[in-house]
Write an enzyme that holds these catalytic residues in place. Structure first.
Site, mmCIF file in Angstrom:
data_model
loop_
_atom_site.group_PDB
_atom_site.id
_atom_site.type_symbol
_atom_site.label_atom_id
_atom_site.label_comp_id
_atom_site.label_asym_id
_atom_site.label_seq_id
_atom_site.Cartn_x
_atom_site.Cartn_y
_atom_site.Cartn_z
ATOM 1 N N ASP A 1 0.819 -1.206 0.000
ATOM 2 C CA ASP A 1 0.000 0.000 0.000
ATOM 3 C C ASP A 1 0.856 1.261 0.000
ATOM 4 O O ASP A 1 2.076 1.211 0.182
ATOM 5 C CB ASP A 1 -0.905 0.025 1.237
ATOM 6 C CG ASP A 1 -1.912 -1.107 1.242
ATOM 7 O OD1 ASP A 1 -2.331 -1.527 0.152
ATOM 8 O OD2 ASP A 1 -2.271 -1.574 2.338
ATOM 9 N N TYR B 1 6.266 -10.069 6.916
ATOM 10 C CA TYR B 1 6.169 -8.630 7.136
ATOM 11 C C TYR B 1 6.659 -8.300 8.542
ATOM 12 O O TYR B 1 6.461 -9.086 9.484
ATOM 13 C CB TYR B 1 4.715 -8.153 7.008
ATOM 14 C CG TYR B 1 4.207 -8.018 5.603
ATOM 15 C CD1 TYR B 1 4.332 -6.813 4.911
ATOM 16 C CD2 TYR B 1 3.578 -9.081 4.959
ATOM 17 C CE1 TYR B 1 3.847 -6.675 3.616
ATOM 18 C CE2 TYR B 1 3.090 -8.950 3.663
ATOM 19 C CZ TYR B 1 3.222 -7.742 3.004
ATOM 20 O OH TYR B 1 2.747 -7.617 1.718
#
Length: 364
Positions: free
Chosen positions: A136, A195
């Protein structure tokens, strides 16, 4: 109108340039790569199977799943010979509107494609660049994996690697270029993704962490966060942790989390999560709930309660999505078999290092 080369027609060819003579020459730093004219024009001359490179594939114009465009040549043109290449890319996402291609504002994919078109002299349709993760806006990456194709091989990857990093802005770097098997796909062949989310929990923010860690002025309870994170592990429906997407794609909400660690390093907390895949904003939504648990505003067992609702609105009642700048895609993992280099391919390039052959400064 298509152009003809050796009796083959194709609906898209590079514009004419006086240097488009046989053999076509591509300049990389101080060395050159020579490619037959047919490869330069994006078409393949008919050759006996024994003359073909064993690790190339055939296609009309590569993978069109990312582009949403008609990429086929005329019906009478043969499939193109293609060579596939894998990139490992690191980027500071602060100034970019995410990974996914768009013309404006700038995205990481569009930035990388612009550099690739200069280096290869191919259009984005021919390159077919595909990323493993659509990060994003504002999200960083250390190990984004992509692949692209060319209608010609490289004898060495050191020169195009140096050329790409010479063109790219300093906040985007190609860490590695390697030849890929025809069946490799950056997104669909991935087994897991890792992540990291960084939280700086102190009264005063470290200015050197401001672009890469979320500032939380509360003292967080790391033990409570670790207990809550255990509830995420396993194969579950994560509908309650997924934001609605702007397109009509229906994704399977069942994902598997392999591990979710909370590591304390002084005032810095690093949340590390590895999973088979993630829904839109899933990681940041899981982090936001763990932060509330760390503040001791909610008990650890709130996690299974929210998961059981399968309703994003229930999570919104107790936590807001964590900011993007604390999140980083660290690695994308694949099976060892799919990462094997094809026979006869050039060695992997990790970048060029410099060495002094002779010290030019006198010793005192």
């Amino acid at each position: 109108m298509g152009h003809g080369v050796a009796g083959v027609t194709c609906s898209r060819l590079p514009p004419f340039h006086p240097t488009n003579v046989f053999p076509a020459t591509f300049f990389f730093s101080s060395r050159t790569l020579r490619v037959p004219l047919a490869h330069h024009f994006g078409v393949s001359l008919c050759r006996a199977p024994s003359q073909r490179k064993s690790w190339c594939s055939t296609s009309h114009l590569g993978d069109s799943s990312e582009l949403g465009e008609d990429r086929t040549c005329h019906a009478d043109s043969p499939p193109l010979r293609q060579w596939k290449w894998r990139l490992v890319i690191a980027y500071d996402g602060t100034k970019y509107a995410g990974w996914q291609y768009q013309q404006t504002p700038a995205t990481v994919q569009s930035t990388v494609e612009n550099a690739l078109t200069i280096v290869t002299r191919l259009g984005r349709r021919e390159l077919g660049l595909v990323g493993a993760s659509r990060t994003d806006t504002g999200v960083h990456a250390w190990g984004q994996v992509t692949h692209f194709v060319t209608p010609f091989p490289y004898d060495t990857l050191m020169e195009p690697h140096a050329a790409l990093n010479g063109i790219l802005p300093p906040d985007v770097r190609v860490r590695e270029i390697s030849p890929a098997l025809p069946e490799f796909h950056a997104r669909f062949a991935a087994h897991s993704k890792i992540y990291h989310y960084k939280i700086y929990a102190a009264a005063v923010m470290d200015p050197f962490q401001r672009f890469y860690a979320y500032h939380c002025a509360f003292k967080l309870n790391g033990d409570a966060m670790r207990e809550a994170a255990k509830y995420f592990i396993g194969k579950q429906d994560f509908s309650a942790f997924s934001n609605a997407q702007r397109n009509d794609r229906k994704l399977d909400p069942v994902k598997e989390i392999f591990r979710f660690d909370v590591i304390e390093m002084g005032d810095l907390l690093q949340l590390e999560v590895e999973g088979s895949g993630f829904l839109y904003k899933q990681v940041r939504n899981m982090v936001s709930l763990l932060i509330q648990v760390g503040k001791e505003a909610l008990p650890p067992n709130i996690v299974p309660e929210i998961l059981g609702t399968r309703d994003r609105r229930e999570l919104a009642k107790v936590a807001s999505t964590a900011p993007p700048h604390g999140l980083c895609l660290v690695s994308v993992n694949y099976s060892q078999e799919i990462l094997e280099s094809p026979p006869g391919s050039p060695p992997i390039s990790f970048g060029r290092t410099h060495k002094l052959t002779k010290c030019k400064l006198p010793f005192y």
